[in-house]
Design a protein around this motif. Structure first.
Motif, PDB file in Angstrom:
ATOM      1  N   UNK A 335       2.487  15.159 -11.456  1.00 51.58           N
ATOM      2  CA  UNK A 335       2.171  14.059 -12.366  1.00 51.58           C
ATOM      3  C   UNK A 335       3.457  13.533 -12.988  1.00 51.58           C
ATOM      4  N   UNK A 336       3.649  12.218 -12.944  1.00 55.19           N
ATOM      5  CA  UNK A 336       4.839  11.610 -13.546  1.00 55.19           C
ATOM      6  C   UNK A 336       4.506  10.199 -14.006  1.00 55.19           C
ATOM      7  N   UNK A 337       5.394   9.636 -14.793  1.00 54.65           N
ATOM      8  CA  UNK A 337       5.195   8.293 -15.320  1.00 54.65           C
ATOM      9  C   UNK A 337       5.796   7.279 -14.350  1.00 54.65           C
ATOM     10  N   UNK A 338       4.960   6.350 -13.898  1.00 53.99           N
ATOM     11  CA  UNK A 338       5.414   5.286 -13.001  1.00 53.99           C
ATOM     12  C   UNK A 338       4.917   3.959 -13.538  1.00 53.99           C
ATOM     13  N   UNK A 339       5.837   3.035 -13.796  1.00 56.44           N
ATOM     14  CA  UNK A 339       5.486   1.727 -14.367  1.00 56.44           C
ATOM     15  C   UNK A 339       4.700   1.876 -15.661  1.00 56.44           C
ATOM     16  N   UNK A 340       5.088   2.872 -16.470  1.00 52.29           N
ATOM     17  CA  UNK A 340       4.451   3.054 -17.770  1.00 52.29           C
ATOM     18  C   UNK A 340       3.118   3.766 -17.739  1.00 52.29           C
ATOM     19  N   UNK A 341       2.691   4.243 -16.568  1.00 52.27           N
ATOM     20  CA  UNK A 341       1.395   4.919 -16.449  1.00 52.27           C
ATOM     21  C   UNK A 341       1.572   6.296 -15.815  1.00 52.27           C
ATOM     22  N   UNK A 342       0.848   7.315 -16.321  1.00 50.88           N
ATOM     23  CA  UNK A 342       0.899   8.629 -15.675  1.00 50.88           C
ATOM     24  C   UNK A 342       0.071   8.635 -14.396  1.00 50.88           C
ATOM     25  N   UNK A 343       0.651   9.180 -13.330  1.00 56.63           N
ATOM     26  CA  UNK A 343      -0.041   9.156 -12.043  1.00 56.63           C
ATOM     27  C   UNK A 343       0.405  10.354 -11.197  1.00 56.63           C
ATOM     28  N   UNK A 344      -0.524  10.871 -10.386  1.00 52.30           N
ATOM     29  CA  UNK A 344      -0.213  11.985  -9.491  1.00 52.30           C
ATOM     30  C   UNK A 344       0.195  11.428  -8.133  1.00 52.30           C
ATOM     31  N   UNK A 345       1.343  11.878  -7.625  1.00 50.44           N
ATOM     32  CA  UNK A 345       1.862  11.391  -6.346  1.00 50.44           C
ATOM     33  C   UNK A 345       2.109  12.554  -5.395  1.00 50.44           C
ATOM     34  N   UNK A 346       1.972  12.290  -4.095  1.00 48.69           N
ATOM     35  CA  UNK A 346       2.401  13.226  -3.071  1.00 48.69           C
ATOM     36  C   UNK A 346       3.884  13.031  -2.804  1.00 48.69           C
ATOM     37  N   UNK A 347       4.449  13.869  -1.957  1.00 48.27           N
ATOM     38  CA  UNK A 347       5.899  13.820  -1.730  1.00 48.27           C
ATOM     39  C   UNK A 347       6.324  12.496  -1.092  1.00 48.27           C
ATOM     40  N   UNK A 348       5.509  11.942  -0.215  1.00 55.15           N
ATOM     41  CA  UNK A 348       5.856  10.680   0.431  1.00 55.15           C
ATOM     42  C   UNK A 348       5.930   9.558  -0.596  1.00 55.15           C
TER      43      UNK A 348
END
Length: 743
Positions: A335-348
Motif C-alpha cells: 500500500x502506498x500513496x499515488x496521486x494523493x490516494x492510498x492504493x495497493x499495487x503489484x510489482x509491475x
C-alpha cells in the motif's frame, strides 16, 4: 460584531473531522509515496541534511542539530518521530539500503535502543546524495510551502531508483497499514530497466529477475511458488525461516547454530525466542536440548543450542520451526500513496509508476539544462561578436554619459548623445543589434577576456555549449534516447552499490513434529505442612505408605498426565501439571509448591487440593464463611490457564471448604457461636464457578460458619463441641436459608 449560529448535525461534523484527520495521517504521515518510497518525515530529514551540507565525504554533525533544524523548518510533530526516522534510516539490519551514515550508538538487531540524539552524529550516505538528492537543484520536482509558509520543501525527492521496493516500508495509518518487504538493489534495478524497455512486461517475467524479497537479516523464504501471486496482487504472506547449521562438538555431541534470523525477529523477539526454547524444555516437548546461549556480536547472529549425545538434530530443528518464531510469517500489503490516494499495487504497477516519475523528472531536468545552455549560448555568441568589433564598443563606452545610454546603443543602435571619433563609427554603431542579455554580458566583461588565449577558450566553450544543446534537444525529442540515458544512470548506480543477495528463496515442506507419546502411569502427589511437594510412583508409595500418610498434609492419588488443583481461601484455583514434576524418591526434600505454580503462600491459604482425575465428571460443594453455598461441576475447572477464579466472593467473605459430593444426602453447617443447621443437598442449586452461590443458613449478628459436614444416608456421625458430644445424624432435617439450632 454579531454572533452567527450555524445549526448542523453533530454526526456530520464528526464524520467530516474524522475523515480529514484520517486522510492527513494516511497521506502526510504514515504511508510512503510510491514515487520516492519515503514517508514525509524521512523525506524532510534527508532534505534538511542536504540543505545543511552534511555530505558523505564531509564531517559528521550532531543528530540533535539535524532533528532540531528539521522540526523547526519542515516537520513540527515532535523530535522523537524525527530522530526515530533518522535512526531507522541508518540501521542496515532494518533497511535494505541504509540512507544515513550513523556515528555512535544507533541501536542493535537485538532490540537495544539508540543513544540520545545529543550523543550521536550522522551524515548522508553516498548513494543518498547520488541517487536520491543529486538533481534536486535542477527544478525536477515541485516545491511546496512548509507548515508556516516560511520555507519551501520538496513534494517528493527525485529518487532515481524504485526505493519503495529496495528499502520496503512499514506503517500504520487510520484503517489501513502498509507492509512492503525490502529487496535486492541489483535485482530491482535490473527489473526497473526491463520495465523501461518494455512497459508491458508481465509479472511472471519480472519474477525471473526479482527472485523475491531480500531481507537484511538473511534467512530463507520457504514458499517460493506463492510469490508470483503475492507480487501480482500486492498482498499475501511470506513464510520466513532462520538459517540453522549443525556443528559437531567433542564427545560425539552436536549443536544447532542459528546464523540468520527471520526479519520479523529483529529486536526484542530474539529474547522471546530464547524464552520459547526454554519453555519447550520445561513443558517437555523435547529432552534433547541441554543448553542455549546467545553468542551474537557485531560480526553477526550466532545463537547456539547444545544437544545431548545421540539427539536427532533435524527433529529439534523442526520443533524450533514449529513452536518458535524461528519460522514466521511476513504479511505483505503493498500500500502506498499515488496521486494523493492510498492504493495497493503489484510489482509491475509499482515499477511502471516509478518509471513514469523517472521520465518526468528526467524531462524536467533536461528542459532546465537546455534553457540554461541556450542562455549561455546567447551570451557566448554576443561576446564572440563583440570581440570582432571591440574597438567600436570601446568607443561607444568612452563616448556614453551613462551605462543606460551605452546599453541602448548596443541593443537598439541608438547613438544620440554619444560622442564618436568619426561619422563612420556612428553609422556602424547604429547597425548594432545585441540582445539585452548579450549587452549586459558585454558591459560586465573584463578586459583580460580580450587576450588571445581567452578568446580561443571562449570559442571552445561555445562549441561545447552547442554540443550540449544538441544533446538535450535530442534527448527531449526522442523517448528511446531518454530511456537509454536513464538506463545508463541506473547501470552506474547498480555497478557501484549492488551487493549479493542475502535471503535464500526456495520451496520447503512444512516442519513436522512428532511429539513423544507419554506413558500413562499411576503416581502419588505428596505435600507437607511447609509446602514442599514431590511426586513418587505408586509402588514407592505402597512401600512407604504409613510414613507418607503421617509426614504429609496432602496425599493425592492420580495419573502423571493429570493436574493438581489447588483451591484457596481467596477463591482462586491454581493448576499444576504433574508432568512438570520428575518422579523422585520418597526421601527427596521436594520443591516448594510456589515454585511450581502461580500459588503464593505469602498471600493465599489453601482450602483443598484435588487431582483433576478426582473432580472429572463430579460435583463439588463450595461453602464460605458468610454461609454462601453452591454446587459446581468439576468439568468447569478443566482450563488451560494456570490460575483462574474458582468462585465469586462477596465483600469480606472467604472460601471455607470445597468438598467432593458422593452419595451424601444432607449437609450440616456449624457456626462459631454454636448454631447448627442440617438440610438436604438437593436444596443447593448447581451454578457456574463465576456465581456467588445461595445462602445456606441465616446468621445472627457477627456469627459466621466454622465447619461443614456431609452425611451419607444412615451414617452415624458424632462431633465434640466443647465439653459436649453432638450426634449430627440425629439432627432434624430443616430447610436451607433458615436459622440454625443452638446445641
Amino acid at each position: 460584531m454579531d454572533d452567527t449560529i450555524i445549526k448542523t448535525e453533530y454526526s456530520d461534523i464528526m464524520q467530516k473531522s474524522y475523515i480529514d484527520y484520517a486522510m492527513s495521517v494516511i497521506v502526510s504521515r504514515a504511508l510512503p509515496d510510491i514515487r520516492d518510497g519515503l514517508k514525509p518525515v524521512q523525506r524532510r530529514t534527508l532534505y534538511d541534511m542536504h540543505e545543511l551540507g552534511i555530505k558523505y565525504n564531509g564531517p559528521f554533525r550532531k543528530s540533535a542539530r539535524i532533528v532540531g533544524d528539521t522540526m523547526g523548518k519542515y516537520h513540527p510533530h515532535g523530535d522523537s518521530s524525527i530522530y526515530d526516522a533518522l535512526v531507522v534510516m541508518s540501521q542496515d539490519f532494518k533497511k535494505g539500503l541504509a540512507l544515513v551514515d550513523g556515528h555512535g550508538n544507533f541501536g542493535s538487531i537485538e532490540g537495544d535502543g539508540a543513544a540520545a540524539m545529543r550523543y550521536t552524529e550522522a551524515r548522508l550516505q553516498k548513494i543518498t546524495q547520488e541517487a536520491y538528492l543529486e538533481d534536486i537543484d535542477k527544478d525536477v520536482v515541485d516545491f511546496i510551502p512548509n507548515f508556516d509558509e516560511t520555507e519551501k520543501e520538496p513534494e517528493v525527492l527525485p529518487v532515481k531508483i524504485p526505493n519503495i521496493l529496495v528499502n520496503g516500508a512499514e506503517g500504520i495509518a487510520v484503517g489501513m497499514a502498509t507492509s512492503i518487504p525490502p529487496h535486492n538493489l541489483g535485482e530491482i534495478i535490473d527489473a526497473f530497466i526491463a520495465t523501461i524497455k518494455d512497459p508491458d512486461i508481465t509479472t511472471q517475467e519480472l519474477m525471473e529477475i526479482v527472485k523475491g524479497p531480500d531481507f537484511p537479516t538473511g534467512g530463507i523464504v520457504v514458499n517460493k511458488d506463492e510469490l508470483i501471486n503475492i507480487y501480482q496482487s500486492g498482498c499475501g504472506k511470506i513464510k520466513l525461516r532462520g538459517k540453522v547449521e549443525v556443528e559437531k562438538k567433542k564427545g560425539g555431541k552436536e549443536c544447532l547454530v542459528i546464523t540468520e534470523i527471520p526479519y520479523t525477529m529483529i529486536g526484542l523477539s530474539i529474547g522471546k525466542f530464547l524464552n520459547d526454547v526454554y519453555s519447550l524444555v520445561e513443558n517437555r516437548y523435547t529432552n534433547d536440548i541441554t543448553d542455549i546461549s546467545n553468542q551474537s556480536s557485531k560480526e553477526g547472529i550466532r545463537i547456539v543450542i547444545e544437544l545431548k549425545k545421540g539427539a536427532d538434530a533435524k527433529a529439534v530443528e523442526n520443533l524450533l520451526y514449529k513452536k518458535t518464531r524461528l519460522e514466521d510469517t511476513f504479511g505483505v500489503n503493498m500500500l502506498s500513496v499515488c496521486d494523493g490516494r492510498p492504493e495497493v499495487f503489484g510489482i509491475k504497477e509499482i515499477l511502471n509508476k516509478v518509471s513514469e516519475f523517472r521520465f518526468a523528472t528526467a524531462t524536467r531536468k533536461y528542459n532546465n539544462l537546455l534553457t540554461k545552455e541556450k542562455e549561455k549560448n546567447e551570451v557566448q555568441e554576443g561576446l564572440i561578436k563583440a570581440c570582432d568589433v571591440i574597438d567600436l564598443i570601446i568607443e561607444i563606452l568612452r563616448g556614453s554619459k551613462n551605462i543606460k545610454m551605452a546599453r541602448e546603443c548596443l541593443v537598439n543602435g541608438v547613438t544620440k548623445g554619444i560622442k564618436f571619433k568619426s561619422e563612420a563609427s556612428r553609422k556602424m554603431a547604429e547597425l548594432l543589434q545585441f540582445t539585452p542579455a548579450q549587452a549586459n554580458a558585454i558591459l560586465e566583461m573584463r578586459l583580460y577576456k580580450l587576450i588571445g588565449l581567452e578568446m580561443e577558450a571562449l570559442v571552445k566553450e561555445h562549441e561545447e555549449t552547442l554540443k550540449k544543446i544538441a544533446l538535450y534537444e535530442s534527448l527531449l525529442g526522442n523517448h528511446y534516447l531518454m530511456a537509454k540515458e536513464i538506463i545508463k544512470e541506473l547501470t552506474k548506480i547498480k555497478k557501484e552499490f549492488e551487493r549479493p543477495r542475502r535471503t535464500e528463496i526456495t520451496n520447503a515442506k512444512e516442519a513436522v513434529v512428532f511429539k513423544e507419546e507419554i506413558k500413562e502411569e499411576e503416581i502419588v502427589f505428596l505435600m507437607d505442612k511447609f509446602g514442599y511437594s514431590k511426586v513418587i510412583d505408586l509402588n514407592t508409595y505402597e512401600r512407604n505408605k504409613e510414613a507418607a500418610d503421617t509426614e504429609n498434609k496432602y496425599v493425592i492419588h492420580g495419573k502423571n498426565t493429570g493436574k493438581i488443583c489447588i483451591f484457596t481461601k481467596e477463591g482462586n484455583l491454581h493448576s499444576v501439571k504433574l508432568l512438570d514434576y520428575s518422579i523422585g524418591r520418597f526421601r527427596d526434600k521436594g520443591i516448594p509448591i510456589d515454585n511450581k505454580s502461580t500459588f503464593d503462600s505469602s498471600k493465599e491459604n489453601i482450602v483443598a487440593i484435588y487431582s483433576s482425575d478426582d473432580i472429572y465428571n463430579r460435583e463439588l460443594l463450595f461453602a464460605t464463611k458468610k454461609s454462601m453455598v453452591k454446587k459446581v461441576s468439576g468439568n468447569e475447572f478443566f482450563v488451560s490457564r494456570k490460575n483462574v477464579a474458582a468462585t465469586k466472593l462477596n465483600e469480606d467473605d472467604c472460601l471455607l471448604a470445597v468438598n467432593l459430593i458422593d452419595a451424601e444426602e444432607t449437609i450440616v453447617l456449624q457456626t462459631e457461636k454454636g448454631s447448627y443447621l442440617r438440610f438436604s443437598l438437593d436444596q443447593i442449586p448447581e451454578q457456574k464457578k463465576a456465581a456467588c452461590g445461595v445462602r445456606g443458613m441465616k446468621l445472627t449478628g457477627e456469627d459466621s460458619v466454622e465447619e461443614i459436614y456431609l452425611l451419607k444416608e444412615n451414617e452415624v456421625r458424632e462431633i465434640k463441641a466443647g465439653n459436649k458430644t453432638i450426634n449430627l445424624s440425629r439432627m432434624h432435617i430443616g430447610k436451607r436459608d433458615s436459622k440454625g439450632t443452638k446445641k
